[in-house]
Design a protein around this motif. Structure first.
Motif, PDB file in Angstrom:
ATOM      1  N   GLY A  54       0.801  -1.399   0.082  1.00  0.00           N
ATOM      2  CA  GLY A  54       0.033  -0.134   0.024  1.00  0.00           C
ATOM      3  C   GLY A  54       0.883   1.374   0.003  1.00  0.00           C
ATOM      4  N   SER A 280      -1.014  -3.217  -3.774  1.00  0.00           N
ATOM      5  CA  SER A 280      -2.324  -3.724  -3.454  1.00  0.00           C
ATOM      6  C   SER A 280      -3.627  -3.152  -4.067  1.00  0.00           C
ATOM      7  CB  SER A 280      -2.685  -2.932  -1.753  1.00  0.00           C
ATOM      8  OG  SER A 280      -2.662  -1.549  -1.878  1.00  0.00           O
ATOM      9  N   SER A 281      -3.498  -2.263  -5.179  1.00  0.00           N
ATOM     10  CA  SER A 281      -4.501  -1.709  -5.904  1.00  0.00           C
ATOM     11  C   SER A 281      -3.604  -1.113  -7.196  1.00  0.00           C
ATOM     12  CB  SER A 281      -5.322  -0.836  -5.543  1.00  0.00           C
ATOM     13  OG  SER A 281      -4.772   0.421  -5.227  1.00  0.00           O
ATOM     14  N   ALA A 284      -2.109   2.173  -6.301  1.00  0.00           N
ATOM     15  CA  ALA A 284      -1.134   2.273  -5.141  1.00  0.00           C
ATOM     16  C   ALA A 284       0.031   2.892  -5.684  1.00  0.00           C
ATOM     17  CB  ALA A 284      -1.167   0.982  -4.198  1.00  0.00           C
TER      18      ALA A 284
END
Length: 556
Positions: A54, A280-281, A284
């Motif tokens: 993150g 995490s995405s 991020a």
């Protein structure tokens, strides 16, 4: 697995033989590679439970990556070739902001498709030509490993002479051509031995060591800078110092400095997917944009002020290396703790950004024989000794020449990855096909000739400047100015040329309307392998982005 794996006697299952050395490693299962392909399971797309990086992780990653003695040396070397503090800070800020662009553009490949760099490179370079950027990055990781290890040896010298002052009096029995002394070689060897056990510990188990580096190294750098600035009369006089280079020498120093700052992260501009695949995405990894210039500016700033202060304190030329500064100190406790701090930074940096990266490349090239541990040991032998890093660090100018030199090699590769993903294929990669050596990314016999032409055309103009930088006695004329900006003159022309070649000579089988990720594939179902697709269909077959079902695992 380590260097050894356990052999089991199936005729007597209760009897287990002692671990024995095996040159050939057992085949590792892969969820996407077709049957018969020898691959490494670590190259598979990351699983959802592995996607944990993150915003905070990205900040700590760049703090850990940036905080080492080479970053101090980068800042100090700018002063060492004639720039003042103000221009050095501008160069560092501009350089880090510019290099952040390709890092983030290429990092999107990993964060969106969850694939590592060696796999992503196949989409633009072709199955076999992708080995060229992989090998190039591996060689540069070897160089960086050697530089970090030599810096660790220099820190070891200061730590040992702080404990035993007589260590400083070891007689030299090596010729001047060797590039370092008997004492330097002994310290280099001792540090190499201290560093070796860390290769047998997984990076995840070393996370606390990396976190300790994020505290210890910044404290060391700030402590050294604070003392030097205070002892030299404060920051005012240092900021007021004028650059020692003037005229064309100043312009050349400015461009060379910019190239060296960008070259510091040139490898990460290429292999960014190796790290962003754990994001995490998909958004991020964009946190890197503020993290890169801020972290890079911080550590370089300590080196810039430290080198400037050294001219006031010790006279003569600026001491651009922290170990040359420590050699001037008589406070043995201060020398010891600062030296240990730089050694912690060197070991953590070597593992996180050099030995693991080079080991992964070796695993990709030789999956039958090399695993991560073996790859790190090979890196220690080749990068630590065969690359003679003591010659690279012989002076501030040679250090900057090395930094800018390898950036012109890596820049076209980073450019091809960027524009292929964003402009040519518009983020529509077919991930399962990237794992098939007979798939759509095979191009012509495993080579994408568009990438081949781009690499040759964009590296060649920089070679005369690189030759002149290595040996100034070789006159190459004004073309050396083209080479001076380093990464920029390799990256920008490569972007334009590669896009142009793909516009006029598109490769239709790889132009899809939408991406197909590993998450879209049910790996529990066997793929169709009837080989009826011949890879020569017209462009209209791909306008809707639909790959014929039998296209998977075709025979070319």
């Amino acid at each position: 697995m380590g260097l050894f794996h356990r052999k089991v006697n199936h005729e007597a299952p209760l009897m287990v033989e002692k671990p024995g050395f095996s040159v050939k490693l057992p085949r590792q299962p892969s969820t996407l590679a077709p049957e018969g392909t020898y691959t490494n399971a670590d190259l598979d797309p990351t699983l959802p439970n592995q996607r944990t990086w993150g915003a905070v992780t990205w900040w700590t990653f760049w703090v850990s990556a940036a905080m080492d003695s080479t970053a101090w040396q980068t800042g100090g070397s700018l002063v060492g070739i004639g720039l003042d503090i103000k221009h050095s800070l501008i160069v560092v800020l501009v350089g880090n902001c510019l290099i952040a662009v390709p890092i983030i553009l290429n990092g999107a490949i990993g964060s969106q498709l969850r694939i590592p760099f060696p796999v992503a490179a196949r989409a633009s370079f072709g199955v076999y030509f992708s080995y060229f950027p992989i090998i190039s990055r591996m060689i540069l990781a070897w160089f960086w490993f050697g530089i970090q290890t030599y810096n660790g040896g220099s820190a070891m010298t200061q730590a040992l002479r702080a404990i035993w002052p007589s260590y400083n009096n070891i007689a030299n029995h090596l010729p001047a051509s060797a590039g370092f002394t008997t004492k330097d070689m002994l310290s280099f060897f001792i540090f190499s031995v201290v560093q070796l056990p860390f290769f047998f510990i997984g990076p995840n188990k070393l996370r606390w060591f990396f976190m300790a580096k994020c505290i210890i190294v910044p404290a060391t750098a700030l402590g050294m800078m604070g003392y030097l600035v205070h002892a030299s009369g404060g920051g005012g006089p240092l900021v007021a110092q004028a650059p020692t280079a003037t005229g064309s020498d100043f312009s050349k120093a400015w461009l060379l400095s910019l190239a060296s700052v960008m070259g510091n992260w040139a490898t990460l501009a290429v292999n960014a997917p190796d790290f962003t695949r754990y994001a995490s995405s998909t958004k991020a990894q964009w946190m890197q944009f503020p993290a890169i210039p801020i972290c890079g500016l911080f550590i370089c700033l300590t080196g810039i002020f430290g080198a400037s202060a050294s001219t006031t304190l010790y006279g003569g030329e600026a001491l651009w290396s922290p170990f040359d500064i420590l050699a001037q100190w008589d406070n043995r406790a201060a020398v010891f703790f600062c030296a240990v701090g730089w050694m912690v930074g060197g070991i953590a940096g070597n593992i996180s950004t050099n030995s693991i990266s080079a080991a992964n490349d070796l695993v990709t090239l030789f999956p039958r024989y090399i695993n991560i541990t073996r790859g790190q040991i090979i890196t220690a032998l080749i990068g630590g000794w065969a690359m003679v890093p003591w010659l690279v660090l012989s002076s501030a100018l040679s250090f900057l020449n090395f930094m800018s030199g390898y950036s012109v090699i890596m820049a076209p590769m980073a450019a091809i990855l960027s524009v292929d993903y964003w402009l040519v294929k518009k983020r529509a990669y077919h991930v399962p096909e990237l794992y098939d050596p007979r798939g759509i990314y095979r191009y012509e016999a495993g080579f994408n000739w568009r990438a081949v032409v781009t690499v040759i055309a964009c590296i060649a103009p920089n070679l005369p400047g690189l030759i002149n930088a290595v040996n100034p006695d070789i006159d190459v004329g004004n073309i050396s100015w083209y080479y001076a900006p380093g990464f920029i003159t390799g990256y920008v022309p490569a972007c334009v040329l590669y896009v142009a070649l793909n516009f006029f000579f598109p490769h239709f089988p790889t132009l899809l309307a939408a991406a197909v990720t590993a998450d879209d594939v049910d790996t529990t179902v066997e793929p169709v392998q009837d080989g009826s697709w011949d890879g020569k269909s017209a462009g209209q077959d791909y306008e809707m982005g639909q790959i014929p079902e039998q296209q998977h695992h075709v025979n070319y």
